[in-house]
Design an enzyme around this catalytic site. Structure first.
Site, mmCIF file in Angstrom:
data_model
loop_
_atom_site.group_PDB
_atom_site.id
_atom_site.type_symbol
_atom_site.label_atom_id
_atom_site.label_comp_id
_atom_site.label_asym_id
_atom_site.label_seq_id
_atom_site.Cartn_x
_atom_site.Cartn_y
_atom_site.Cartn_z
ATOM 1 N N SER A 68 0.836 -1.204 0.000
ATOM 2 C CA SER A 68 0.000 0.000 0.000
ATOM 3 C C SER A 68 0.865 1.246 0.000
ATOM 4 O O SER A 68 2.070 1.170 0.233
ATOM 5 C CB SER A 68 -0.891 0.013 1.238
ATOM 6 O OG SER A 68 -0.127 0.447 2.354
ATOM 7 N N LYS A 69 0.224 2.389 -0.244
ATOM 8 C CA LYS A 69 1.028 3.606 -0.372
ATOM 9 C C LYS A 69 1.680 3.997 0.947
ATOM 10 O O LYS A 69 2.697 4.658 0.961
ATOM 11 C CB LYS A 69 0.202 4.739 -0.970
ATOM 12 C CG LYS A 69 -0.868 5.328 -0.102
ATOM 13 C CD LYS A 69 -1.457 6.540 -0.822
ATOM 14 C CE LYS A 69 -2.468 7.245 0.057
ATOM 15 N NZ LYS A 69 -3.094 8.374 -0.600
ATOM 16 N N ARG A 70 1.116 3.555 2.057
ATOM 17 C CA ARG A 70 1.703 3.893 3.362
ATOM 18 C C ARG A 70 2.909 3.002 3.700
ATOM 19 O O ARG A 70 3.715 3.361 4.546
ATOM 20 C CB ARG A 70 0.661 3.778 4.478
ATOM 21 C CG ARG A 70 -0.475 4.762 4.331
ATOM 22 C CD ARG A 70 -0.129 6.129 4.911
ATOM 23 N NE ARG A 70 -1.095 7.135 4.500
ATOM 24 C CZ ARG A 70 -0.881 8.442 4.521
ATOM 25 N NH1 ARG A 70 0.286 8.913 4.924
ATOM 26 N NH2 ARG A 70 -1.807 9.286 4.136
ATOM 27 N N ASP A 71 2.990 1.828 3.056
ATOM 28 C CA ASP A 71 4.109 0.926 3.355
ATOM 29 C C ASP A 71 5.452 1.587 3.061
ATOM 30 O O ASP A 71 6.425 1.347 3.752
ATOM 31 C CB ASP A 71 4.013 -0.367 2.524
ATOM 32 C CG ASP A 71 2.881 -1.245 2.997
ATOM 33 O OD1 ASP A 71 2.568 -1.197 4.204
ATOM 34 O OD2 ASP A 71 2.302 -1.973 2.177
#
Ligand code: GLU
Length: 526
Positions: free
Chosen positions: A284-287
């Site tokens: 995900s983009k937060r990873d």
């Protein structure tokens, strides 16, 4: 069994055969500008591109922007810039145009309106007047245990739509301007079967599908309707897209059937997911922020939160390395080869070598690829990256000297900013000295013998690696100290830390004068 009529004649005409492009491979990348392009999206674009180039086909960009609620300013521009940076050039797109322009769905709404009318007339779609509150109520009333409410075969007659209401009521509601959506009428008790080029046979019972909205009350189609109509009109031969769209494919297939387009339906290939480095779920983009690697090709500033997400470009990756890494994330060439130029990828690529299971993203491997690609670049090209960074730091050095520095440090450069980081010591004396290193290596008599050594260096002729080596050997031998006892302090004085290439290389690169200047300056400061 559903009886299908030939309805092609009632549809807006396609171009006559004589002016059609030769039939062939035509693929599209169809992003929605709802945010920045994640590396999974770039990989989808890349596989489409490779497939098109390999088969001398066309690679098309279509912007799927019919969901106004999810529109994010700047996203379209970001997508285009990112793909350009990656070297993925389109044959038809919103800028270049092409035989099926416009390529932005929001500019094609009249087309979809005509087609949805056809579905209504043929009874494959219906109007639904349910308000948000009514839908919410139905969700509460009609969900049973784990079974979520589905607008479909079991519930549609309990809802407010042109199937459950009288014809009069439907016309009254339509005439007085009640808002409605148009839903697909999923046929009961059928099995939809299709062959996916990656997953093999996919079989779905229609009773598990819901009557998805095809056309919204804002006058725009949903993704499903627009996507199918455009793939047909744009003569797309292969739909290569992410696995998250696999559940929608049976419904898309029904739409092709309803329109009478089954014989020219594209083939489907649903790509496996890109997983988090530990394999636990979708990347995900937060990873990226959490684990310290970019998830986006270019830096992205979120227009709502102003949060900045790292980009491969800004973090110092070369687009060739990024592309090479992505290509192997889910596809394997069947050989040990890992380094592929774009041309090599084009000739090696095939859909049947795409893995079925998700691909774990491997950040160190991404850096490994970048290191490899940087090592392939000539010094002069690396100079073009380093020079502006030096200038930005107020350093204006002789190009010849800079190139010699590059030759010395390049081996340790993984990311482009390492060029500056690793070379600053050749342009600037240290301003601080690592205290931890000092504590470890600096002793009572150190300053004294370093000064003595410096005096001997000042008389050394020629000042090259060989003579320096000899001098160090003689000096440490006669003083009965270990080589490290001299070299470590020298490094601390000249570099400010325990980092950098070989000490003799540094000394020779700096030249006798600068080397001695740093030794004396350091002893004074330390
Ligand atoms: N607009 C869809 C997306 O954003 C495209 C899916 C497809 O390729 O059909 O992913």
């Amino acid at each position: 069994m559903l009886i299908l009529q030939d309805i092609t004649l009632t549809l807006p005409a396609r171009k006559p055969a004589s002016i059609m492009e030769p039939a062939g491979i035509r693929v599209r990348f169809a992003p929605s500008p709802t945010g920045p392009l994640h590396l999974g999206g770039v990989r989808t674009a890349l596989y489409n591109y490779l497939f098109a180039r390999k088969h001398n086909g066309a690679f098309i960009l279509r912007i799927e922007d019919t969901d106004q609620n999810r529109f994010v300013p700047g996203a379209e521009d970001y997508i285009i810039k990112s793909l350009k940076w990656c070297g993925l050039e389109f044959d038809e797109d919103i800028i270049k145009g092409g035989p099926h322009a416009p390529y932005r769905q929001s500019e094609r709404s009249s087309i979809y309106r005509e087609y949805v009318q056809v579905l209504l007339e043929k009874g494959h779609a219906y109007k639904a007047f349910d308000t948000a509150a009514e839908l919410e109520d139905a969700r509460n009333r009609l969900s049973r245990g784990h079974e979520q409410f589905q607008y479909g075969v079991k519930t549609r007659l309990q809802m407010k739509n042109s199937l459950s209401l009288s014809a009069d009521e439907v016309s009254t509601r339509t005439e007085r301007g009640d808002r409605y959506v148009i839903r697909i009428l999923i046929p009961e008790n059928q099995t939809v079967i299709f062959h996916d080029l990656i997953r093999g046979e996919v079989k779905v019972h229609t009773d598990t599908l819901d009557d998805k909205v095809l056309f919204k009350s804002d006058g725009l189609p949903t993704y499903h309707l627009a996507n199918v109509i455009d793939d047909y009109l744009m003569k797309i031969s292969h739909v290569i897209r992410g696995e998250e769209w696999l559940p929608s494919a049976p419904m898309h297939l029904l739409l092709y059937r309803f329109f009478g387009w089954e014989s020219s339906m594209p083939q489907f290939a649903h790509l496996p997911l890109i997983l988090k480095p530990d394999g636990n779920g979708k990347l995900s983009k937060r990873d990226g922020d959490r684990l310290g690697f970019p998830v986006f090709p270019l830096e992205w500033k979120d227009p709502d939160s102003d949060d900045i997400f790292h980009g491969y470009k800004e973090d110092g990756y070369l687009p060739e390395a990024f592309i090479n890494m992505l290509a192997l994330l889910g596809w394997n060439p069947g050989t040990e080869q890992e380094i592929f130029s774009m041309n090599e990828l084009v000739s090696a690529f095939s859909l049947d070598r795409i893995n079925k299971s998700g691909a774990k993203f491997d950040p160190p491997k991404a850096r490994w690829f970048n290191h490899k690609y940087i090592q392939q670049k000539p010094d002069a090209e690396l100079y073009n990256y380093l020079q502006p960074a030096l200038a930005a730091n107020g350093i204006n050095a002789d190009p010849e000297y800079v190139i010699r520095v590059i030759a010395l440090i390049r081996e340790r450069v993984e990311l482009l900013p390492d060029l500056l980081k690793n070379s600053l010591l050749f342009f600037r004396a240290p301003e601080t000295y690592d205290q931890q290193v000092k504590q470890k290596i600096w002793q009572e008599g150190t300053a004294l013998y370093v000064e003595e050594f410096a005096t001997m260096v000042s008389r050394l002729e020629p000042f090259d690696k060989e003579s320096l080596h000899r001098l160090v050997e003689e000096f440490t031998g006669s003083r009965k100290i270990k080589t490290g006892q001299l070299m470590n302090p020298l490094r601390l004085l000249v570099v400010g830390s325990n980092q950098g290439p070989g000490m003799m290389d540094i000394a020779v690169m700096l030249g006798k004068e600068e080397f001695l200047r740093r030794l004396y300056l350091g002893i004074k400061k330390i």
